[in-house]
Design a protein around this motif. Structure first.
Motif, PDB file in Angstrom:
ATOM      1  N   LEU A  24      52.652  43.686  47.857  1.00  0.00           N
ATOM      2  CA  LEU A  24      51.682  44.601  48.460  1.00  0.00           C
ATOM      3  C   LEU A  24      50.340  44.512  47.752  1.00  0.00           C
ATOM      4  O   LEU A  24      49.280  44.495  48.391  1.00  0.00           O
ATOM      5  CB  LEU A  24      52.218  46.033  48.406  1.00  0.00           C
ATOM      6  N   LEU A  25      50.375  44.439  46.430  1.00  0.00           N
ATOM      7  CA  LEU A  25      49.143  44.328  45.644  1.00  0.00           C
ATOM      8  C   LEU A  25      48.388  43.050  45.998  1.00  0.00           C
ATOM      9  O   LEU A  25      47.164  43.065  46.178  1.00  0.00           O
ATOM     10  CB  LEU A  25      49.483  44.354  44.157  1.00  0.00           C
ATOM     11  N   SER A  26      49.092  41.937  46.119  1.00  0.00           N
ATOM     12  CA  SER A  26      48.446  40.665  46.452  1.00  0.00           C
ATOM     13  C   SER A  26      47.806  40.713  47.828  1.00  0.00           C
ATOM     14  O   SER A  26      46.653  40.287  48.019  1.00  0.00           O
ATOM     15  CB  SER A  26      49.462  39.522  46.391  1.00  0.00           C
TER      16      SER A  26
ATOM     17  N   LEU B  87      46.510  50.660  40.172  1.00  0.00           N
ATOM     18  CA  LEU B  87      46.637  49.196  40.141  1.00  0.00           C
ATOM     19  C   LEU B  87      46.197  48.576  41.464  1.00  0.00           C
ATOM     20  O   LEU B  87      45.555  47.509  41.477  1.00  0.00           O
ATOM     21  CB  LEU B  87      48.076  48.802  39.817  1.00  0.00           C
ATOM     22  N   LEU B  88      46.544  49.224  42.563  1.00  0.00           N
ATOM     23  CA  LEU B  88      46.027  48.746  43.849  1.00  0.00           C
ATOM     24  C   LEU B  88      44.505  48.826  43.876  1.00  0.00           C
ATOM     25  O   LEU B  88      43.828  47.941  44.417  1.00  0.00           O
ATOM     26  CB  LEU B  88      46.628  49.576  44.988  1.00  0.00           C
TER      27      LEU B  88
ATOM     28  N   ILE C 251      51.954  40.181  53.976  1.00  0.00           N
ATOM     29  CA  ILE C 251      52.615  41.419  54.371  1.00  0.00           C
ATOM     30  C   ILE C 251      53.861  41.126  55.201  1.00  0.00           C
ATOM     31  O   ILE C 251      54.838  41.884  55.182  1.00  0.00           O
ATOM     32  CB  ILE C 251      51.636  42.324  55.140  1.00  0.00           C
ATOM     33  N   GLN C 252      53.855  40.026  55.908  1.00  0.00           N
ATOM     34  CA  GLN C 252      55.010  39.657  56.720  1.00  0.00           C
ATOM     35  C   GLN C 252      56.274  39.526  55.863  1.00  0.00           C
ATOM     36  O   GLN C 252      57.385  39.737  56.345  1.00  0.00           O
ATOM     37  CB  GLN C 252      54.728  38.346  57.449  1.00  0.00           C
ATOM     38  N   PHE C 253      56.105  39.158  54.592  1.00  0.00           N
ATOM     39  CA  PHE C 253      57.257  38.971  53.706  1.00  0.00           C
ATOM     40  C   PHE C 253      57.661  40.252  52.968  1.00  0.00           C
ATOM     41  O   PHE C 253      58.604  40.241  52.186  1.00  0.00           O
ATOM     42  CB  PHE C 253      56.963  37.871  52.686  1.00  0.00           C
ATOM     43  N   LEU C 254      56.943  41.345  53.210  1.00  0.00           N
ATOM     44  CA  LEU C 254      57.290  42.607  52.569  1.00  0.00           C
ATOM     45  C   LEU C 254      58.455  43.237  53.314  1.00  0.00           C
ATOM     46  O   LEU C 254      58.351  43.584  54.481  1.00  0.00           O
ATOM     47  CB  LEU C 254      56.079  43.547  52.584  1.00  0.00           C
TER      48      LEU C 254
END
Length: 415
Positions: free
Chosen positions: A22-24, A151-152, A194-197
């Protein structure tokens, strides 16, 4: 627990796979959006026959749909997997900014087409924002929410620093079309990440059997029942009108006419972005017992850069004022988001955040329209001074609320 141990435990959140993903995605998305303000502003102002009113039309076309569709975005994000909602929003943004870049590349730039592409980007943001607010508590433990938000913010603010600098260089050397093309590419990459989250199957909010109006009514009850929430949102509805006018139209116009152009305005935006990096460090360690009171007080210094631009201060002084604005706004944002995520039930969080965003942004288009007209009719520096005064008065009024002054943060046991 020592401060060093606590700090290491906070940073341990980076080892969580879902949070890192999510951060990336968020960091790359903000890097793309950081190119847009300078690229779009100077790209439009550089068109034959364009002026401040032209820029106002394009920016209003972007911000108005964002306001109009925000509540729908909140309902969608509370009904459907927020991962899917965010992914869709990123890809719509990719299409919007790629279209703007293509128009500038080809020289086919009718105002209705520019406004339509800008409006598509506004709709994408209306979908993205409520989903982002709601997805963070699904990924981050309750006692680490402030750390996760900080951090975000660190990733986003680092991107804003890089984007503010690189966009000015790109616009100066090769033009706004390339900067807008980079924006589109970054949004596409964020959508892929995001697709891989993957969230647990049981994480679902909202009820698709309810009507949209029922969902909106329930969300309004959650929003209006918290005095601290609607008072600060009312404050920001006035503040954002001034901020949009100053940042969207008056600032670039003054930079072009008096400060040397895109490079100077990029320096102001970069100063603000660097301030947000310092603000992250403060937000990581700051744990006020009355977070909304502290957050509201931090709004006063945000008027400083507009005051400095209004009195014709040197560029380096304006950049310093923008730096302070960045520090204060970042700490405000972390405290606000964390409090919202802690105080509002998860099943209504995206709708409440949509009411938050709608209320905060609803006068933004008006600010953009008024700025363009005032810049043509009166002195732009005087308009900047008005913006500074509006920010200060709105903040002082919010402090009259007992809910703003007295809301206390929960205490978590040390681990």
């Amino acid at each position: 627990m020592t401060r060093v141990q606590s700090f290491r435990q906070d940073l341990g959140l980076l080892r969580d796979h879902r949070f890192a993903l999510l951060l990336s995605a968020r960091t790359i998305s903000v890097l793309g959006s950081a190119f847009a303000p300078v690229a779009l502003a100077f790209g439009v102002l550089g068109l034959p026959g364009a002026n401040a009113s032209t820029l106002s039309v394009v920016l209003t076309a972007q911000s108005l749909p964002m306001v109009l569709f925000m509540l729908v975005g909140g309902v969608v994000a509370d009904r459907f997997p927020r991962q899917l909602v965010m992914m869709t929003g990123e890809w719509v943004n990719c299409a919007a900014y790629s279209a703007l870049a293509l128009m500038l590349f080809t020289g086919w730039t009718p105002l209705p087409a520019l406004a339509t592409a800008a409006a598509l980007g506004g709709i994408a943001m209306a979908v993205l924002f409520p989903a982002l607010t709601g997805i963070i508590p699904e990924v981050v433990p309750a006692d680490r929410l402030q750390t996760g938000n900080a951090l975000l913010g660190l990733g986003a603010n680092t991107s804003r620093v890089a984007g503010a600098v690189l966009s000015g260089i790109t616009v100066t050397l090769v033009g706004g079309a390339w900067a807008l093309a980079v924006s589109g590419l970054m949004f596409g990459v964020s959508g892929l990440l995001i697709q891989f989250l993957r969230l647990p199957p049981h994480v679902r909010t909202g009820d698709a059997r309810h009507s949209v109006l029922r969902d909106l009514k329930d969300g309004w009850k959650e929003f209006s029942s918290r005095q601290w929430l609607w008072v600060v949102v009312a404050q920001f509805s006035i503040m954002v009108m001034a901020l949009q006018a100053a940042h969207g139209v008056l600032g670039p116009l003054l930079a072009k006419e008096h400060l040397g152009g895109a490079g100077a305005w990029s320096a102001v935006l970069a100063g603000e972005a660097v301030g947000t990096l310092v603000g992250v460090v403060v937000a990581l360690r700051l744990r006020p017992r009355r977070p909304i009171l502290v957050a509201t007080l931090l709004c006063f210094p945000s008027a400083l850069p507009y005051l400095l631009l209004g009195v014709d201060a040197p560029l380096w002084v304006v950049v310093a004022g923008a730096f302070l604005l960045g520090v204060c706004f970042d700490v405000f944002g972390v405290l606000w988001q964390t409090t919202l995520q802690r105080e509002v039930p998860p099943e209504a969080l995206s709708r409440v955040s949509a009411y938050d965003a709608l209320g905060s942004l609803m006068f933004g288009p008006l600010g953009l329209l008024l700025a363009g007209r005032l810049a043509v009719m009166v002195d732009a520096r005087s308009a900047m001074l008005v913006c500074a005064g509006v920010v200060a008065v709105a903040t002082a009024a919010a402090l009259l609320s007992p809910g703003v002054r007295n809301l206390r943060a929960p205490e978590f046991p040390e681990k």
